[in-house]
Write an enzyme that holds these catalytic residues in place. Structure first.
Site, PDB file in Angstrom:
ATOM      1  N   ARG A 164     -39.282 -35.136  -1.180  1.00 37.32           N
ATOM      2  CA  ARG A 164     -38.222 -34.551  -0.338  1.00 37.32           C
ATOM      3  C   ARG A 164     -38.611 -33.147   0.138  1.00 37.32           C
ATOM      4  NH1 ARG A 164     -37.538 -39.021  -0.965  1.00 37.32           N
ATOM      5  NH2 ARG A 164     -35.687 -40.162  -1.574  1.00 37.32           N
ATOM      6  N   SER A 239     -27.666 -38.671  -1.142  1.00 39.08           N
ATOM      7  CA  SER A 239     -27.881 -37.941  -2.410  1.00 39.08           C
ATOM      8  C   SER A 239     -27.678 -36.452  -2.178  1.00 39.08           C
ATOM      9  CB  SER A 239     -29.312 -38.157  -2.904  1.00 39.08           C
ATOM     10  OG  SER A 239     -29.560 -39.526  -3.031  1.00 39.08           O
ATOM     11  N   GLU A 335     -30.420 -31.530  -2.162  1.00 37.11           N
ATOM     12  CA  GLU A 335     -31.289 -32.195  -1.183  1.00 37.11           C
ATOM     13  C   GLU A 335     -30.706 -31.938   0.211  1.00 37.11           C
ATOM     14  OE1 GLU A 335     -32.442 -36.326  -2.032  1.00 37.11           O
ATOM     15  OE2 GLU A 335     -32.170 -36.751   0.097  1.00 37.11           O
TER      16      GLU A 335
HETATM   17  C1  LIG Z   1     -25.627 -42.703   3.377  1.00 40.33           C
HETATM   18  C2  LIG Z   1     -26.904 -41.904   3.392  1.00 40.33           C
HETATM   19  C3  LIG Z   1     -28.039 -42.401   2.789  1.00 40.33           C
HETATM   20  C4  LIG Z   1     -29.225 -41.663   2.796  1.00 40.33           C
HETATM   21  N1  LIG Z   1     -30.332 -42.200   2.198  1.00 40.33           N
HETATM   22  C5  LIG Z   1     -31.497 -41.512   2.196  1.00 40.33           C
HETATM   23  C6  LIG Z   1     -32.663 -42.080   1.583  1.00 40.33           C
HETATM   24  O1  LIG Z   1     -32.648 -43.199   1.075  1.00 40.33           O
HETATM   25  N2  LIG Z   1     -33.800 -41.338   1.592  1.00 40.33           N
HETATM   26  C7  LIG Z   1     -33.861 -40.111   2.182  1.00 40.33           C
HETATM   27  O2  LIG Z   1     -34.941 -39.501   2.149  1.00 40.33           O
HETATM   28  N3  LIG Z   1     -32.775 -39.555   2.775  1.00 40.33           N
HETATM   29  C8  LIG Z   1     -31.597 -40.229   2.802  1.00 40.33           C
HETATM   30  N4  LIG Z   1     -30.492 -39.675   3.383  1.00 40.33           N
HETATM   31  C9  LIG Z   1     -30.574 -38.323   3.969  1.00 40.33           C
HETATM   32  C10 LIG Z   1     -30.814 -38.308   5.501  1.00 40.33           C
HETATM   33  O3  LIG Z   1     -30.518 -39.544   6.079  1.00 40.33           O
HETATM   34  C11 LIG Z   1     -32.263 -37.946   5.853  1.00 40.33           C
HETATM   35  O4  LIG Z   1     -32.585 -36.700   5.305  1.00 40.33           O
HETATM   36  C12 LIG Z   1     -32.489 -37.887   7.361  1.00 40.33           C
HETATM   37  O5  LIG Z   1     -33.871 -37.763   7.632  1.00 40.33           O
HETATM   38  C13 LIG Z   1     -31.750 -36.725   8.040  1.00 40.33           C
HETATM   39  O6  LIG Z   1     -31.888 -36.913   9.437  1.00 40.33           O
HETATM   40  P1  LIG Z   1     -30.887 -36.241  10.453  1.00 40.33           P
HETATM   41  O7  LIG Z   1     -31.424 -36.500  11.819  1.00 40.33           O
HETATM   42  O8  LIG Z   1     -29.509 -36.661  10.209  1.00 40.33           O
HETATM   43  O9  LIG Z   1     -31.104 -34.702  10.097  1.00 40.33           O
HETATM   44  P2  LIG Z   1     -30.009 -33.531  10.079  1.00 40.33           P
HETATM   45  O10 LIG Z   1     -29.096 -33.725   8.931  1.00 40.33           O
HETATM   46  O11 LIG Z   1     -29.396 -33.375  11.413  1.00 40.33           O
HETATM   47  O12 LIG Z   1     -30.964 -32.290   9.798  1.00 40.33           O
HETATM   48  C14 LIG Z   1     -31.635 -32.154   8.569  1.00 40.33           C
HETATM   49  C15 LIG Z   1     -32.537 -30.901   8.628  1.00 40.33           C
HETATM   50  O13 LIG Z   1     -33.583 -31.093   9.566  1.00 40.33           O
HETATM   51  C16 LIG Z   1     -33.537 -30.111  10.613  1.00 40.33           C
HETATM   52  N5  LIG Z   1     -33.912 -30.827  11.834  1.00 40.33           N
HETATM   53  C17 LIG Z   1     -33.372 -31.982  12.287  1.00 40.33           C
HETATM   54  N6  LIG Z   1     -34.031 -32.388  13.387  1.00 40.33           N
HETATM   55  C18 LIG Z   1     -34.997 -31.474  13.628  1.00 40.33           C
HETATM   56  C19 LIG Z   1     -36.009 -31.338  14.633  1.00 40.33           C
HETATM   57  N7  LIG Z   1     -36.167 -32.250  15.608  1.00 40.33           N
HETATM   58  N8  LIG Z   1     -36.820 -30.260  14.577  1.00 40.33           N
HETATM   59  C20 LIG Z   1     -36.691 -29.331  13.593  1.00 40.33           C
HETATM   60  N9  LIG Z   1     -35.751 -29.417  12.628  1.00 40.33           N
HETATM   61  C21 LIG Z   1     -34.919 -30.463  12.638  1.00 40.33           C
HETATM   62  C22 LIG Z   1     -32.107 -29.598  10.595  1.00 40.33           C
HETATM   63  O14 LIG Z   1     -32.027 -28.289  11.129  1.00 40.33           O
HETATM   64  C23 LIG Z   1     -31.806 -29.655   9.101  1.00 40.33           C
HETATM   65  O15 LIG Z   1     -32.375 -28.540   8.451  1.00 40.33           O
HETATM   66  C24 LIG Z   1     -29.284 -40.386   3.407  1.00 40.33           C
HETATM   67  C25 LIG Z   1     -28.124 -39.877   4.024  1.00 40.33           C
HETATM   68  C26 LIG Z   1     -26.953 -40.635   4.029  1.00 40.33           C
HETATM   69  C27 LIG Z   1     -25.746 -40.084   4.712  1.00 40.33           C
END
Ligand SMILES: Cc1cc2nc3c(=O)[nH]c(=O)nc-3n(C[C@H](O)[C@H](O)[C@H](O)COP(=O)(O)OP(=O)(O)OC[C@H]3O[C@@H](n4cnc5c(N)ncnc54)[C@H](O)[C@@H]3O)c2cc1C
Length: 341
Positions: A164, A239, A335
């Protein structure tokens, strides 16, 4: 670049917390990215890049500029008989990309089915599930240096991926806007990862003896839908804490006191302990405080039952963290990305 003011962020985060962005824009083209990085608001104020908002907790309103990544496009960059290299723009929905790969019989990310969020955020925390991490298939991350505006390519090694973790959360924190990634996937002789979680058991239940990548993806989707709360029904960010790694000595001491403590090997001779188990032992599982709480089936998931306050969720997280320190002398680290007011 179209600028909006005082935008309710509830539809843009999976926690569904009431918080407003003072300014809000969407990045749909390279021109939008250029305008954003040269805008007065970017240069003079604070900003935040938002993907799918599935790994974010806003503890209150955001006084700066929120830029939502919506760059789209998937294309084949290189292809041999055995492998394909795909480029995917940062604003592509991650699960849609997995489905695209499954439909084209491109193997490597099927275990990462149904993880919410965008493709561009996936390398940020090296998303992982069921024995696979994005670092296993990523060949490069394309990013713009927010200060100079220059495009830079990070190789897999440059990304310094860990559990992570990546360079984008460490040394290069807040320095880059990721605009795309490339992945190297298999076209045949797929290497399936069936040993984690209940994948094999689920495939057996489906009477599948010789699974395809689509079967594995279906099994993962089935397991996730039965285990994890759906953010469309109850707000959450998956998580909340990372699973902590502790020394073998510290683990042995805990094992004497708590013989049922689960564990699995971590890097550098450390032992990883499931954070959910630690939280459950502290009595938090299923606890509800008005409209927020700890999920009844997954102690690692904090939830917003509707109308929850981000600051209160953060307070709850800190109480949980303190109780785990008191009982086990282990510090949990979030996380989820916390956006302080
Ligand atoms: C129900 C559920 C289940 C999940 N299961 C998992 C799992 O199994 N494994 C896992 O690893 N994660 C899991 N996650 C966490 C999440 O889905 C991941 O971390 C995902 O990659 C976040 O993507 P996002 O686009 O929503 O990022 P955001 O939440 O929008 O952003 C996350 C971070 O990345 C930065 N960011 C986003 N896009 C960019 C970009 N293009 N350039 C620079 N910075 C950027 C943001 O500023 C922030 O700091 C889960 C979440 C949920 C709600």
């Amino acid at each position: 670049m179209i600028l909006q003011e005082n935008v309710d962020l509830r539809p843009y985060t999976t926690f569904g917390i009431k918080a407003a962005a003072r300014y809000f824009t969407t990045l749909r083209s390279n021109e939008d990215v250029h305008s954003f990085l040269n805008s007065r608001l970017f240069l003079n104020g604070k900003h935040l890049i938002l993907g799918g908002g599935s790994n974010m907790l806003f503890t209150g309103d955001y006084a700066g500029l929120v830029a939502r990544m919506e760059l789209k496009g998937i294309r084949v960059v290189d292809e041999t008989q055995d492998h394909v290299t795909l480029y995917a723009a940062a604003g592509e929905n991650w699960h849609d990309l997995v489905m695209y790969c499954v439909a084209h019989n491109y193997g490597g990310i099927e275990n990462l089915s149904l993880i919410p969020g965008t493709t561009g955020a996936a390398p940020m925390q090296n998303i992982g599930a069921y024995g696979v991490e994005i670092k296993d298939v990523i060949t490069s991350v394309e990013a713009v240096d927010k200060k100079s505006g220059e495009q830079r390519t990070f190789s897999n090694k440059d990304c310094a991926f860990g559990y992570r973790e990546s360079i984008f959360k460490q040394e290069a924190k807040d320095q880059y806007l990721i605009n795309g990634i490339t992945l190297r996937l298999t076209k045949r002789n797929h290497v399936l990862h069936l040993q984690y979680g209940a994948i094999q058991e689920t495939l057996n239940g489906m009477s599948i003896a010789d699974p395809t990548i689509r079967d594995v993806s279906n099994a993962v989707i089935h397991i996730r839908q039965s285990k994890l709360p759906d953010p469309a029904k109850v707000g959450n960010a998956g998580s909340f804490f990372k699973n902590p790694s502790i020394t073998v000595d510290a683990f042995q001491l805990l094992k004497e006191k708590y013989p049922s403590i689960p564990s699995y090997p971590s890097t550098e001779g450390l032992i990883k302990v499931p954070a959910g188990w630690l939280i459950e032992q502290c009595g938090w599982k299923g606890k509800r405080f008005e409209n927020i709480g700890v999920h009844p089936n997954q102690a690692l998931v904090l939830v917003n039952y509707g109308g929850g306050d981000g600051g209160k969720i953060w307070d709850l997280a800190m109480q949980i963290r303190d109780s785990v320190i008191d009982k086990f002398n282990i510090t949990l680290h979030p996380e989820v990305n916390i956006v302080m007011q």
